[in-house]
Design a protein around this motif. Structure first.
Motif, PDB file in Angstrom:
ATOM      1  N   ILE A 108       0.831  -1.208   0.000  1.00 43.46           N
ATOM      2  CA  ILE A 108       0.000   0.000   0.000  1.00 43.46           C
ATOM      3  C   ILE A 108       0.865   1.258   0.000  1.00 43.46           C
ATOM      4  O   ILE A 108       0.589   2.219  -0.725  1.00 43.46           O
ATOM      5  CB  ILE A 108      -0.959  -0.013   1.213  1.00 43.46           C
ATOM      6  N   LYS A 109       1.928   1.235   0.797  1.00 49.84           N
ATOM      7  CA  LYS A 109       2.815   2.406   0.849  1.00 49.84           C
ATOM      8  C   LYS A 109       3.507   2.632  -0.494  1.00 49.84           C
ATOM      9  O   LYS A 109       3.763   3.774  -0.885  1.00 49.84           O
ATOM     10  CB  LYS A 109       3.834   2.228   1.977  1.00 49.84           C
ATOM     11  N   LEU A 110       3.775   1.542  -1.221  1.00 47.54           N
ATOM     12  CA  LEU A 110       4.358   1.679  -2.553  1.00 47.54           C
ATOM     13  C   LEU A 110       3.352   2.341  -3.502  1.00 47.54           C
ATOM     14  O   LEU A 110       3.715   3.205  -4.299  1.00 47.54           O
ATOM     15  CB  LEU A 110       4.765   0.308  -3.087  1.00 47.54           C
ATOM     16  N   LEU A 111       2.081   1.950  -3.389  1.00 47.16           N
ATOM     17  CA  LEU A 111       1.044   2.493  -4.271  1.00 47.16           C
ATOM     18  C   LEU A 111       0.882   4.004  -4.129  1.00 47.16           C
ATOM     19  O   LEU A 111       0.559   4.689  -5.098  1.00 47.16           O
ATOM     20  CB  LEU A 111      -0.297   1.806  -3.998  1.00 47.16           C
ATOM     21  N   ILE A 112       1.082   4.525  -2.910  1.00 51.86           N
ATOM     22  CA  ILE A 112       0.884   5.966  -2.693  1.00 51.86           C
ATOM     23  C   ILE A 112       2.184   6.757  -2.791  1.00 51.86           C
ATOM     24  O   ILE A 112       2.188   7.971  -2.594  1.00 51.86           O
ATOM     25  CB  ILE A 112       0.204   6.243  -1.336  1.00 51.86           C
ATOM     26  N   SER A 113       3.285   6.070  -3.108  1.00 52.22           N
ATOM     27  CA  SER A 113       4.569   6.764  -3.249  1.00 52.22           C
ATOM     28  C   SER A 113       4.555   7.640  -4.499  1.00 52.22           C
ATOM     29  O   SER A 113       3.843   7.368  -5.469  1.00 52.22           O
ATOM     30  CB  SER A 113       5.713   5.748  -3.336  1.00 52.22           C
ATOM     31  N   ALA A 114       5.341   8.698  -4.497  1.00 55.61           N
ATOM     32  CA  ALA A 114       5.382   9.625  -5.631  1.00 55.61           C
ATOM     33  C   ALA A 114       5.745   8.936  -6.952  1.00 55.61           C
ATOM     34  O   ALA A 114       5.111   9.206  -7.982  1.00 55.61           O
ATOM     35  CB  ALA A 114       6.342  10.775  -5.334  1.00 55.61           C
ATOM     36  N   PRO A 115       6.742   8.034  -6.989  1.00 56.26           N
ATOM     37  CA  PRO A 115       7.079   7.380  -8.259  1.00 56.26           C
ATOM     38  C   PRO A 115       5.922   6.577  -8.857  1.00 56.26           C
ATOM     39  O   PRO A 115       5.651   6.661 -10.053  1.00 56.26           O
ATOM     40  CB  PRO A 115       8.255   6.473  -7.889  1.00 56.26           C
ATOM     41  N   VAL A 116       5.243   5.785  -8.013  1.00 55.31           N
ATOM     42  CA  VAL A 116       4.130   4.965  -8.526  1.00 55.31           C
ATOM     43  C   VAL A 116       2.942   5.845  -8.883  1.00 55.31           C
ATOM     44  O   VAL A 116       2.269   5.639  -9.907  1.00 55.31           O
ATOM     45  CB  VAL A 116       3.731   3.876  -7.508  1.00 55.31           C
ATOM     46  N   GLN A 117       2.659   6.849  -8.066  1.00 52.08           N
ATOM     47  CA  GLN A 117       1.572   7.772  -8.367  1.00 52.08           C
ATOM     48  C   GLN A 117       1.812   8.498  -9.696  1.00 52.08           C
ATOM     49  O   GLN A 117       0.885   8.761 -10.454  1.00 52.08           O
ATOM     50  CB  GLN A 117       1.411   8.785  -7.236  1.00 52.08           C
ATOM     51  N   THR A 118       3.071   8.788  -9.987  1.00 50.98           N
ATOM     52  CA  THR A 118       3.423   9.432 -11.256  1.00 50.98           C
ATOM     53  C   THR A 118       3.161   8.489 -12.423  1.00 50.98           C
ATOM     54  O   THR A 118       2.620   8.894 -13.460  1.00 50.98           O
ATOM     55  CB  THR A 118       4.898   9.871 -11.253  1.00 50.98           C
ATOM     56  N   VAL A 119       3.519   7.224 -12.251  1.00 49.97           N
ATOM     57  CA  VAL A 119       3.271   6.222 -13.295  1.00 49.97           C
ATOM     58  C   VAL A 119       1.774   6.067 -13.541  1.00 49.97           C
ATOM     59  O   VAL A 119       1.311   6.054 -14.691  1.00 49.97           O
ATOM     60  CB  VAL A 119       3.887   4.862 -12.912  1.00 49.97           C
ATOM     61  N   LEU A 120       0.988   5.951 -12.466  1.00 51.11           N
ATOM     62  CA  LEU A 120      -0.456   5.784 -12.610  1.00 51.11           C
ATOM     63  C   LEU A 120      -1.082   7.011 -13.264  1.00 51.11           C
ATOM     64  O   LEU A 120      -2.055   6.903 -14.012  1.00 51.11           O
ATOM     65  CB  LEU A 120      -1.108   5.523 -11.244  1.00 51.11           C
ATOM     66  N   ALA A 121      -0.523   8.181 -12.987  1.00 49.48           N
ATOM     67  CA  ALA A 121      -1.015   9.415 -13.606  1.00 49.48           C
ATOM     68  C   ALA A 121      -0.693   9.430 -15.096  1.00 49.48           C
ATOM     69  O   ALA A 121      -1.544   9.722 -15.936  1.00 49.48           O
ATOM     70  CB  ALA A 121      -0.404  10.632 -12.913  1.00 49.48           C
ATOM     71  N   LYS A 122       0.555   9.095 -15.439  1.00 50.35           N
ATOM     72  CA  LYS A 122       0.987   9.147 -16.836  1.00 50.35           C
ATOM     73  C   LYS A 122       0.340   8.067 -17.694  1.00 50.35           C
ATOM     74  O   LYS A 122      -0.049   8.311 -18.838  1.00 50.35           O
ATOM     75  CB  LYS A 122       2.509   9.003 -16.912  1.00 50.35           C
ATOM     76  N   GLU A 123       0.227   6.873 -17.157  1.00 42.52           N
ATOM     77  CA  GLU A 123      -0.265   5.749 -17.948  1.00 42.52           C
ATOM     78  C   GLU A 123      -1.779   5.609 -17.949  1.00 42.52           C
ATOM     79  O   GLU A 123      -2.360   5.067 -18.886  1.00 42.52           O
ATOM     80  CB  GLU A 123       0.360   4.437 -17.445  1.00 42.52           C
ATOM     81  N   MET A 124      -2.431   6.098 -16.873  1.00 44.24           N
ATOM     82  CA  MET A 124      -3.873   5.893 -16.743  1.00 44.24           C
ATOM     83  C   MET A 124      -4.670   7.185 -16.562  1.00 44.24           C
ATOM     84  O   MET A 124      -5.898   7.149 -16.511  1.00 44.24           O
ATOM     85  CB  MET A 124      -4.156   4.982 -15.544  1.00 44.24           C
ATOM     86  N   GLY A 125      -3.980   8.318 -16.445  1.00 46.22           N
ATOM     87  CA  GLY A 125      -4.706   9.561 -16.203  1.00 46.22           C
ATOM     88  C   GLY A 125      -5.336   9.590 -14.830  1.00 46.22           C
ATOM     89  O   GLY A 125      -6.333  10.278 -14.590  1.00 46.22           O
ATOM     90  N   ASN A 126      -4.755   8.859 -13.906  1.00 45.18           N
ATOM     91  CA  ASN A 126      -5.296   8.756 -12.556  1.00 45.18           C
ATOM     92  C   ASN A 126      -4.942  10.004 -11.751  1.00 45.18           C
ATOM     93  O   ASN A 126      -3.770  10.361 -11.637  1.00 45.18           O
ATOM     94  CB  ASN A 126      -4.681   7.526 -11.873  1.00 45.18           C
ATOM     95  N   GLY A 127      -5.933  10.680 -11.192  1.00 48.02           N
ATOM     96  CA  GLY A 127      -5.648  11.846 -10.364  1.00 48.02           C
ATOM     97  C   GLY A 127      -4.813  11.428  -9.167  1.00 48.02           C
ATOM     98  O   GLY A 127      -5.220  10.556  -8.400  1.00 48.02           O
ATOM     99  N   PRO A 128      -3.624  11.996  -8.976  1.00 51.86           N
ATOM    100  CA  PRO A 128      -2.732  11.553  -7.899  1.00 51.86           C
ATOM    101  C   PRO A 128      -3.204  11.972  -6.512  1.00 51.86           C
ATOM    102  O   PRO A 128      -3.920  12.970  -6.353  1.00 51.86           O
ATOM    103  CB  PRO A 128      -1.404  12.235  -8.247  1.00 51.86           C
ATOM    104  N   VAL A 129      -2.790  11.198  -5.518  1.00 48.09           N
ATOM    105  CA  VAL A 129      -3.080  11.538  -4.119  1.00 48.09           C
ATOM    106  C   VAL A 129      -1.824  12.054  -3.433  1.00 48.09           C
ATOM    107  O   VAL A 129      -1.885  12.536  -2.303  1.00 48.09           O
ATOM    108  CB  VAL A 129      -3.637  10.323  -3.347  1.00 48.09           C
ATOM    109  N   ASN A 130      -0.685  11.925  -4.111  1.00 47.39           N
ATOM    110  CA  ASN A 130       0.592  12.379  -3.561  1.00 47.39           C
ATOM    111  C   ASN A 130       0.893  13.791  -4.079  1.00 47.39           C
ATOM    112  O   ASN A 130       0.886  14.036  -5.289  1.00 47.39           O
ATOM    113  CB  ASN A 130       1.713  11.417  -3.979  1.00 47.39           C
ATOM    114  N   THR A 131       1.138  14.713  -3.162  1.00 48.31           N
ATOM    115  CA  THR A 131       1.326  16.121  -3.527  1.00 48.31           C
ATOM    116  C   THR A 131       2.591  16.379  -4.333  1.00 48.31           C
ATOM    117  O   THR A 131       2.735  17.450  -4.934  1.00 48.31           O
ATOM    118  CB  THR A 131       1.371  16.998  -2.254  1.00 48.31           C
ATOM    119  N   LYS A 132       3.509  15.418  -4.380  1.00 45.97           N
ATOM    120  CA  LYS A 132       4.759  15.614  -5.105  1.00 45.97           C
ATOM    121  C   LYS A 132       4.651  15.279  -6.594  1.00 45.97           C
ATOM    122  O   LYS A 132       5.620  15.436  -7.338  1.00 45.97           O
ATOM    123  CB  LYS A 132       5.877  14.793  -4.456  1.00 45.97           C
ATOM    124  N   VAL A 133       3.475  14.829  -7.016  1.00 41.49           N
ATOM    125  CA  VAL A 133       3.273  14.504  -8.427  1.00 41.49           C
ATOM    126  C   VAL A 133       2.840  15.762  -9.177  1.00 41.49           C
ATOM    127  O   VAL A 133       1.974  16.509  -8.719  1.00 41.49           O
ATOM    128  CB  VAL A 133       2.199  13.402  -8.593  1.00 41.49           C
TER     129      VAL A 133
END
Length: 345
Positions: free
Chosen positions: A276-301
């Protein structure tokens, strides 16, 4: 005596081999989550690295949120699932039913406040707005105006061209709630929603489709031209090159939070927390944003990336609305039975 010593030595050696074998065995972490683009992206960008780092095999159980919640209820005496990823509504139910454990040492400093759940028993891993997906090629060829209102779904020109997920899917539930709200009701008065769905929207519905894969197939085969869906799903579909766009209705786009929790059980695998902590990390959140258009929950994205053109971020965040899940969950079972009886027949 010699045989006795030999037998003891042999037994000891076998025990050591068994212990070594057990120690070298790969553990299994069971993750129940969405299918479609979510499953594809997690299998591609998250799971392989996690498995390698922790010497673990991730067992992925795909299903919509209510399916996963039903599994948690069925397995409550002996939970198989380690991490559950569901929509925020079912997540509130899971927490209330005692299926979620607290996430220890959750670093909230990088997270938006909207991502947090009470007592850290879950955390959002993505934000999605609910609105319309349209086939832009067909709309242009037919000279159709871009829909701007939930009421546009009633237009007779969309007869048997509209797809809406069923009520056991959050997008379908949100559709019912929006029609209740537009007609003087809401969470506390769902009657206007059912009336509008039955009399004005239902004639246009081709199918109430829960599967992300089948949803895209209906558009690819030209059977559907407009649907109620989420920003992330539509962005992922658009990323394949198919001519679709997402529309924010003027009355508002209900917000959906994809959320994760470690499943409560006698012995919780610490790797559930790590996943779970990996899922909310900035690197993974960035990938989910770029690949899926997922609105990030991490403020560093970076929310200004072009891949988030549809996501509920920046100015578009002002277009989202939220419902009261405590009220909804108190009535959801009753509404589901009624929907199956009166709407999706």
């Amino acid at each position: 005596m010699r045989r006795s010593i030999y037998g003891a030595a042999l037994a000891g050696a076998m025990a050591m081999l068994a212990a070594a074998s057990a120690a070298g065995q790969t553990k299994t972490l069971t993750v129940a989550a969405y299918g479609g683009s979510w499953e594809q992206q997690l299998r591609k960008s998250v799971i392989p690295e996690f498995e390698k780092k922790h010497n673990v095999k991730v067992e992925y159980v795909a299903g919509n949120s209510t399916d996963t919640l039903a599994k948690l209820q069925a397995q409550k005496a002996n939970q198989v699932i380690d991490v559950a990823i569901v929509d925020d509504g079912p997540m509130y139910q899971a927490i209330q039913l005692g299926f979620c454990a607290r996430i220890p040492n959750l670093d909230k400093g990088e997270l938006y406040p909207s991502a947090l759940f009470k007592d850290d028993k879950a955390v959002a891993i993505g934000q999605t707005g609910t609105g319309f997906m349209i086939d832009t090629k067909t709309f242009k060829e037919k000279g159709w105006a871009t829909p701007t209102s939930w009421n546009d779904l009633k237009d007779p020109k969309f007869k048997k061209l509209l797809v809406i997920p069923p009520i056991n899917n959050t997008y379908g539930l949100y559709t019912l709630l929006m029609y209740a709200r537009l007609n003087g009701g809401g969470e506390n008065n769902i009657e206007p929603g059912f009336k509008a769905m039955k009399e004005q929207v239902n004639p246009n519905v081709l199918v109430y489709e829960p599967s992300p894969g089948k949803m895209t197939e209906l558009f690819q085969s030209n059977q559907a031209q407009i649907a109620v869906w989420g920003t992330g799903r539509v962005q992922a579909f658009a990323n394949t090159g198919f001519p679709v766009d997402f529309i924010y209705p003027k009355e508002g786009a209900p917000i959906l939070l994809a959320s994760a929790c470690p499943v409560a059980k006698a012995t919780i695998d610490p790797l559930a927390y790590e996943f779970i902590k990996l899922l909310i990390s900035a690197p993974v959140q960035t990938v989910l944003a770029k690949e899926m258009g997922n609105g990030p929950v991490n403020t560093k994205v970076d929310v200004n990336m072009p891949e988030l053109a549809m996501a509920p971020v920046g100015e578009r965040a002002k277009k989202v609305i939220a419902f009261d899940w405590d009220v909804i969950n108190a009535h959801r079972q009753e509404w589901t039975k009624r929907w199956n009886r009166e709407v999706e027949r």
